[in-house]
Design a protein around this motif. Structure first.
Motif, short mmCIF file in Angstrom:
data_model
loop_
_atom_site.label_atom_id
_atom_site.label_comp_id
_atom_site.label_asym_id
_atom_site.label_seq_id
_atom_site.Cartn_x
_atom_site.Cartn_y
_atom_site.Cartn_z
N LEU A 140 130.98 116.70 85.10
CA LEU A 140 131.00 115.24 85.00
C LEU A 140 129.95 114.66 85.95
O LEU A 140 129.95 114.97 87.14
N GLN A 141 129.02 113.85 85.42
CA GLN A 141 127.93 113.31 86.22
C GLN A 141 127.97 111.80 86.40
O GLN A 141 127.63 111.29 87.45
N THR A 142 128.36 111.08 85.36
CA THR A 142 128.36 109.62 85.40
C THR A 142 129.74 109.10 85.06
O THR A 142 130.35 109.53 84.09
N ILE A 143 130.23 108.18 85.89
CA ILE A 143 131.54 107.60 85.67
C ILE A 143 131.38 106.09 85.65
O ILE A 143 130.97 105.48 86.64
N ASN A 144 131.66 105.50 84.49
CA ASN A 144 131.58 104.05 84.31
C ASN A 144 132.98 103.52 84.02
O ASN A 144 133.38 103.41 82.87
N LEU A 145 133.71 103.20 85.08
CA LEU A 145 135.09 102.74 84.94
C LEU A 145 135.12 101.28 84.50
O LEU A 145 134.25 100.50 84.87
N PRO A 146 136.14 100.91 83.72
CA PRO A 146 136.25 99.51 83.28
C PRO A 146 136.63 98.60 84.45
O PRO A 146 137.21 99.06 85.44
N ILE A 147 136.34 97.33 84.32
CA ILE A 147 136.66 96.32 85.34
C ILE A 147 138.16 96.25 85.60
O ILE A 147 138.61 95.83 86.66
N SER A 148 138.97 96.72 84.65
CA SER A 148 140.43 96.71 84.79
C SER A 148 140.92 97.70 85.86
O SER A 148 142.08 97.62 86.29
#
Length: 169
Positions: A140-148
């Motif tokens: 896993l290289q990129t983590i784009n978590l939601p604003i929630s």
């Protein structure tokens, strides 16, 4: 040995341990009539490659697909609101996950040991990422978590040594 299962349209629940250890199963299509997948229902189905989860499943129990070592892709439908602990733990070939809008909590160890996990579509409503949720997901290289996202517990990403970018937006 059991290689495939066809569920009737009247099946509402797949029970605890229902197909646990059926190591010749390769494909499972869970129909829209099913609302619950019980604990350990498909745990240890080591040759399972294809999993399609019906659009009315609300609950996936603890360790339901644990150690399904050949599973490569998961799409969790928007209907799912309850994901148990360790649901996909040890799914070593899992490379892609899409999390539906109904999921708010990623339980303990849910993707622990998914060594090949490259891509996670986080959905829009994930609020909590529990202890060990992505433990040892080394690719896993990129983590784009939601604003929630409100809380990331200790060790949620422990052993994810290739993470380069993490954002919450």
């Amino acid at each position: 040995s059991l290689r495939s299962v066809v569920f009737g349209k009247n099946v509402k629940k797949i029970g605890v341990n229902a197909f646990r250890g059926c190591d010749e199963l390769t494909t499972i299509v869970i129909p829209s009539s099913v609302t619950e997948i019980g604990e350990y229902a498909f745990e240890g189905c080591t040759k399972l490659e294809t999993l399609i989860i019906g659009n009315n499943v609300k609950t996936i129990g603890n360790s339901a697909f644990r150690n399904c070592k050949m599973l490569k892709k998961i799409v969790i439908p928007n209907s799912v609101t309850n994901l148990g602990e360790s649901v996909f733990e040890g799914c070593e070939s899992l490379a892609s996950v899409s999390i539906g809008a109904g999921v708010k909590v990623l339980s303990k160890n849910i993707f622990n040991g998914c060594n090949e996990l490259l891509s996670v579509d986080w959905g829009t409503n994930v609020e909590i990422i529990n202890v060990g949720a992505f433990y040892n997901c080394g690719k896993l290289q990129t983590i784009n978590l939601p604003i929630s996202t409100k809380k990331i517990y200790a060790e949620a990403f422990l052993g994810c040594s290739n993470i380069r970018n993490l954002s919450i937006a």
